[in-house]
Write a protein that holds these residues in place. Structure first.
Motif, PDB file in Angstrom:
ATOM      1  N   LYS A 138      -0.217 -19.079  34.762  1.00 45.07           N
ATOM      2  CA  LYS A 138      -1.649 -18.972  34.498  1.00 45.07           C
ATOM      3  C   LYS A 138      -2.036 -17.497  34.444  1.00 45.07           C
ATOM      4  O   LYS A 138      -1.274 -16.621  34.851  1.00 45.07           O
ATOM      5  CB  LYS A 138      -2.447 -19.708  35.568  1.00 45.07           C
ATOM      6  CG  LYS A 138      -2.115 -21.200  35.647  1.00 45.07           C
ATOM      7  CD  LYS A 138      -3.121 -21.945  36.476  1.00 45.07           C
ATOM      8  CE  LYS A 138      -2.716 -23.394  36.698  1.00 45.07           C
ATOM      9  NZ  LYS A 138      -2.448 -24.111  35.459  1.00 45.07           N
ATOM     10  N   PHE A 139      -3.249 -17.265  33.959  1.00 44.81           N
ATOM     11  CA  PHE A 139      -3.721 -15.890  33.825  1.00 44.81           C
ATOM     12  C   PHE A 139      -5.175 -15.818  34.259  1.00 44.81           C
ATOM     13  O   PHE A 139      -6.013 -16.606  33.794  1.00 44.81           O
ATOM     14  CB  PHE A 139      -3.599 -15.418  32.373  1.00 44.81           C
ATOM     15  CG  PHE A 139      -3.920 -13.949  32.202  1.00 44.81           C
ATOM     16  CD1 PHE A 139      -2.923 -12.993  32.289  1.00 44.81           C
ATOM     17  CD2 PHE A 139      -5.222 -13.527  31.961  1.00 44.81           C
ATOM     18  CE1 PHE A 139      -3.221 -11.634  32.143  1.00 44.81           C
ATOM     19  CE2 PHE A 139      -5.532 -12.188  31.826  1.00 44.81           C
ATOM     20  CZ  PHE A 139      -4.521 -11.239  31.911  1.00 44.81           C
ATOM     21  N   ARG A 140      -5.453 -14.896  35.152  1.00 47.32           N
ATOM     22  CA  ARG A 140      -6.828 -14.582  35.543  1.00 47.32           C
ATOM     23  C   ARG A 140      -6.951 -13.062  35.508  1.00 47.32           C
ATOM     24  O   ARG A 140      -6.189 -12.356  36.161  1.00 47.32           O
ATOM     25  CB  ARG A 140      -7.168 -15.142  36.929  1.00 47.32           C
ATOM     26  CG  ARG A 140      -7.161 -16.665  36.972  1.00 47.32           C
ATOM     27  CD  ARG A 140      -7.437 -17.225  38.354  1.00 47.32           C
ATOM     28  NE  ARG A 140      -7.247 -18.671  38.366  1.00 47.32           N
ATOM     29  CZ  ARG A 140      -7.212 -19.423  39.474  1.00 47.32           C
ATOM     30  NH1 ARG A 140      -7.364 -18.852  40.656  1.00 47.32           N
ATOM     31  NH2 ARG A 140      -7.028 -20.726  39.393  1.00 47.32           N
ATOM     32  N   ASP A 141      -7.931 -12.584  34.770  1.00 45.30           N
ATOM     33  CA  ASP A 141      -8.046 -11.142  34.519  1.00 45.30           C
ATOM     34  C   ASP A 141      -8.740 -10.467  35.693  1.00 45.30           C
ATOM     35  O   ASP A 141      -9.903 -10.066  35.621  1.00 45.30           O
ATOM     36  CB  ASP A 141      -8.816 -10.923  33.212  1.00 45.30           C
ATOM     37  CG  ASP A 141      -8.570  -9.532  32.642  1.00 45.30           C
ATOM     38  OD1 ASP A 141      -7.768  -8.785  33.229  1.00 45.30           O
ATOM     39  OD2 ASP A 141      -9.175  -9.200  31.609  1.00 45.30           O
ATOM     40  N   GLU A 142      -7.982 -10.343  36.789  1.00 36.17           N
ATOM     41  CA  GLU A 142      -8.510  -9.711  38.007  1.00 36.17           C
ATOM     42  C   GLU A 142      -9.009  -8.301  37.689  1.00 36.17           C
ATOM     43  O   GLU A 142      -8.344  -7.537  36.980  1.00 36.17           O
ATOM     44  CB  GLU A 142      -7.418  -9.633  39.072  1.00 36.17           C
ATOM     45  CG  GLU A 142      -6.951 -10.973  39.604  1.00 36.17           C
ATOM     46  CD  GLU A 142      -7.855 -11.500  40.703  1.00 36.17           C
ATOM     47  OE1 GLU A 142      -8.796 -10.775  41.101  1.00 36.17           O
ATOM     48  OE2 GLU A 142      -7.627 -12.632  41.152  1.00 36.17           O
ATOM     49  N   ILE A 143     -10.161  -7.946  38.242  1.00 38.63           N
ATOM     50  CA  ILE A 143     -10.711  -6.623  37.977  1.00 38.63           C
ATOM     51  C   ILE A 143      -9.874  -5.537  38.651  1.00 38.63           C
ATOM     52  O   ILE A 143      -9.725  -4.434  38.122  1.00 38.63           O
ATOM     53  CB  ILE A 143     -12.197  -6.551  38.435  1.00 38.63           C
ATOM     54  CG1 ILE A 143     -12.809  -5.231  37.961  1.00 38.63           C
ATOM     55  CG2 ILE A 143     -12.315  -6.716  39.942  1.00 38.63           C
ATOM     56  CD1 ILE A 143     -14.313  -5.174  38.156  1.00 38.63           C
ATOM     57  N   ARG A 144      -9.282  -5.874  39.818  1.00 39.23           N
ATOM     58  CA  ARG A 144      -8.440  -4.906  40.520  1.00 39.23           C
ATOM     59  C   ARG A 144      -7.171  -5.600  41.001  1.00 39.23           C
ATOM     60  O   ARG A 144      -7.042  -5.915  42.197  1.00 39.23           O
ATOM     61  CB  ARG A 144      -9.198  -4.296  41.711  1.00 39.23           C
ATOM     62  CG  ARG A 144     -10.240  -3.273  41.323  1.00 39.23           C
ATOM     63  CD  ARG A 144     -10.854  -2.591  42.541  1.00 39.23           C
ATOM     64  NE  ARG A 144     -11.559  -3.561  43.393  1.00 39.23           N
ATOM     65  CZ  ARG A 144     -12.817  -3.923  43.206  1.00 39.23           C
ATOM     66  NH1 ARG A 144     -13.506  -3.394  42.202  1.00 39.23           N
ATOM     67  NH2 ARG A 144     -13.379  -4.800  43.999  1.00 39.23           N
ATOM     68  N   PRO A 145      -6.230  -5.859  40.097  1.00 34.38           N
ATOM     69  CA  PRO A 145      -4.967  -6.457  40.552  1.00 34.38           C
ATOM     70  C   PRO A 145      -4.260  -5.503  41.499  1.00 34.38           C
ATOM     71  O   PRO A 145      -4.196  -4.293  41.264  1.00 34.38           O
ATOM     72  CB  PRO A 145      -4.182  -6.668  39.255  1.00 34.38           C
ATOM     73  CG  PRO A 145      -4.779  -5.700  38.279  1.00 34.38           C
ATOM     74  CD  PRO A 145      -6.218  -5.576  38.651  1.00 34.38           C
ATOM     75  N   ARG A 146      -3.734  -6.026  42.593  1.00 37.86           N
ATOM     76  CA  ARG A 146      -3.084  -5.170  43.591  1.00 37.86           C
ATOM     77  C   ARG A 146      -2.162  -6.017  44.456  1.00 37.86           C
ATOM     78  O   ARG A 146      -2.135  -7.231  44.359  1.00 37.86           O
ATOM     79  CB  ARG A 146      -4.133  -4.456  44.458  1.00 37.86           C
ATOM     80  CG  ARG A 146      -5.054  -5.378  45.236  1.00 37.86           C
ATOM     81  CD  ARG A 146      -6.247  -4.608  45.765  1.00 37.86           C
ATOM     82  NE  ARG A 146      -7.070  -5.384  46.679  1.00 37.86           N
ATOM     83  CZ  ARG A 146      -7.999  -6.250  46.296  1.00 37.86           C
ATOM     84  NH1 ARG A 146      -8.205  -6.467  45.005  1.00 37.86           N
ATOM     85  NH2 ARG A 146      -8.720  -6.912  47.184  1.00 37.86           N
ATOM     86  N   PHE A 147      -1.406  -5.331  45.276  1.00 32.19           N
ATOM     87  CA  PHE A 147      -0.507  -5.968  46.238  1.00 32.19           C
ATOM     88  C   PHE A 147       0.603  -6.770  45.562  1.00 32.19           C
ATOM     89  O   PHE A 147       1.056  -7.791  46.081  1.00 32.19           O
ATOM     90  CB  PHE A 147      -1.276  -6.872  47.213  1.00 32.19           C
ATOM     91  CG  PHE A 147      -2.385  -6.182  47.959  1.00 32.19           C
ATOM     92  CD1 PHE A 147      -2.313  -4.820  48.242  1.00 32.19           C
ATOM     93  CD2 PHE A 147      -3.510  -6.883  48.371  1.00 32.19           C
ATOM     94  CE1 PHE A 147      -3.334  -4.178  48.937  1.00 32.19           C
ATOM     95  CE2 PHE A 147      -4.529  -6.254  49.064  1.00 32.19           C
ATOM     96  CZ  PHE A 147      -4.440  -4.892  49.343  1.00 32.19           C
TER      97      PHE A 147
END
Length: 444
Positions: A138-147
């Motif tokens: 799946k794909f969710r366009d996180e504003i700040r992908p991290r970790f």
């Protein structure tokens, strides 16, 4: 697998942009490689663990009575317009247009699509209940992908959907997933605490998150300490029986994420049993009634002859995220410590002097016997110095290390190291192989 033939690009230094232990170790151990923000390639070692985690999730879903299918990653926007969520979901949804100017999207979840599938084939109460699931990227366009994989944009998820005649039946399905999740996480060496949670954009009025306590968790959690030590229900559960007492045993004790925390209620927990910590969400379950079946006309005929919307629930597990959670729970300063059920290889064989006839022969003998015993060994047959071999073996975290070298063989001994405890045993080559093989058979 011989290490000389495997692809294991380990790093000696910790990447500067990796902020938490699991991200650092997954990069250093050559498990993943970042391709763009929040998007990773899964390298061979990481993929082996991912497949094992996925299989445990699958087995526990099947045990609970769920049936697997597979839905596409690209969905039509028209389905989401039917449910009313297309405009409401927000910027996390990746919206695209195909060559015919049709609005499409990369699915962040599948409530609409599974509802469309269900309504196309199921029309009567006799078709119920249904529990359907798939394991899909799946794909969710996180504003700040991290970790790392803990909050990426592309991720592997198991999502199950339940269809029932009424609320009472729907809660039985909810309880099945509640219990199945406890068993799933326990098999991976995780203590996951079910906590009352916000339903968010999925909707509904009943929801629990399953939280693994960790200092790097993104959520603050509050719970009764007894929940942390409560064991899993076990794999002999009758999923067609009454599961409510098992669910009540856990939900009767206070547990909530920061969004649902009620300080006044928490204050009634005995002071010495109040636990405040950080936690990692590894699963989320929802009952949302007719939120999707009403607008999408997923109707079934009841025994009284009238058509009504089915009651639904959805149940998600972040399969790829679980690898990060397992590492956060199981590591030391040297590297990963994989629980046996999810370890990429069952044992590492370290040849301390590749090219030495006696050492090579002993390693080959152990490699053949352990392979036949089903341990899937990783044989380090490279010319790397012993110190480098020990460092790599500790970093990738295999449960056992079988260390073989000329000096020990002269005395008829090899060393068997248990990664979790660090304890070592000097044994004859035959005894070491037999102990490992018996352990493998005992663990199934």
């Amino acid at each position: 697998m011989r290490l000389s033939r495997f692809f294991l690009p380990v790093l000696k230094e910790t990447p500067s942009d990796a902020q938490i232990v699991s991200h650092q170790l997954m990069l250093r151990a050559g498990m993943i490689r970042q391709q763009s923000a929040g998007i990773y390639s899964w390298l061979p070692l990481g993929l082996k663990v991912l497949k094992k985690v996925e299989q445990i999730v699958r087995e526990e879903q099947n045990r609970a009575g769920a049936v697997e299918l597979l839905m596409p990653t690209i969905q039509s926007a028209d389905l989401w317009r039917e449910s009313g969520r297309y405009d409401d979901y927000g910027a996390e949804m990746l919206r695209i247009t195909d060559r015919h100017e049709r609005d499409m999207l990369f699915g962040p979840t599948n409530e609409e699509m599974i509802t469309e599938i269900f309504r196309s084939y199921c029309r009567s109460y006799k078709d119920l209940p249904k529990l359907l699931y798939h394991i899909q990227w799946k794909f969710r366009d996180e504003i700040r992908p991290r970790f790392g994989v803990m909050r990426g944009r592309e991720f592997l998820m198991k999502d199950t959907y339940s269809f029932d005649l009424d609320e009472e039946a729907a809660r039985r399905s909810y309880n099945k997933m509640f219990i199945a999740y406890l068993n799933t996480f326990s098999r991976m060496g995780l203590k996951a605490v079910p906590m009352k949670a916000d339903t968010g954009p999925i909707g509904g009025d009943l929801s629990h998150e399953f939280i693994v306590l960790a200092e790097t968790g993104e959520s603050e959690v509050f719970c009764h300490a007894d929940l942390v030590d409560m064991g899993a229900p076990g794999t002999d559960i009758d999923f067609d029986g009454d599961l409510q007492p098992l669910v009540d045993q856990r939900t009767a004790l206070y547990a909530a994420t920061d969004e649902m925390h009620e300080p006044d209620v928490f204050a009634r927990v005995p002071e010495d049993r109040r636990l405040t910590a950080r936690g990692i969400e590894v699963g989320h379950i929802f009952y949302f009634g007719t939120k999707y079946s009403d607008p999408m006309k997923a109707l079934v005929t009841h025994p009284d002859g009238k058509e009504r919307a089915v009651h639904m629930g959805s149940y998600g597990v972040g399969v790829s995220r679980l690898l990060g959670a397992i590492i956060e729970a199981h590591h030391d300063e040297k590297g990963c410590i994989w629980p046996e059920e999810v370890a990429p290889f069952g044992v590492g064989i370290l040849n301390l002097r590749a090219g030495d006839g006696e050492a090579d022969a002993a390693c080959e003998d152990a490699y053949g016997k352990l392979t036949a015993a089903g341990l899937d060994p990783l044989y380090d047959d490279t010319s790397e110095r012993p110190g480098g071999k020990f460092a790599t073996a500790d970093l990738i975290g295999l449960p056992y290390q079988l260390v073989i070298g000329p000096r020990g063989l002269k005395e008829g001994k090899v060393e068997l190291k248990v990664r979790r405890t660090g304890e070592t045993h000097e044994l004859s080559p035959e005894d070491a192989v037999n102990r490992l093989a018996e352990r493998a058979f005992a663990d199934g």
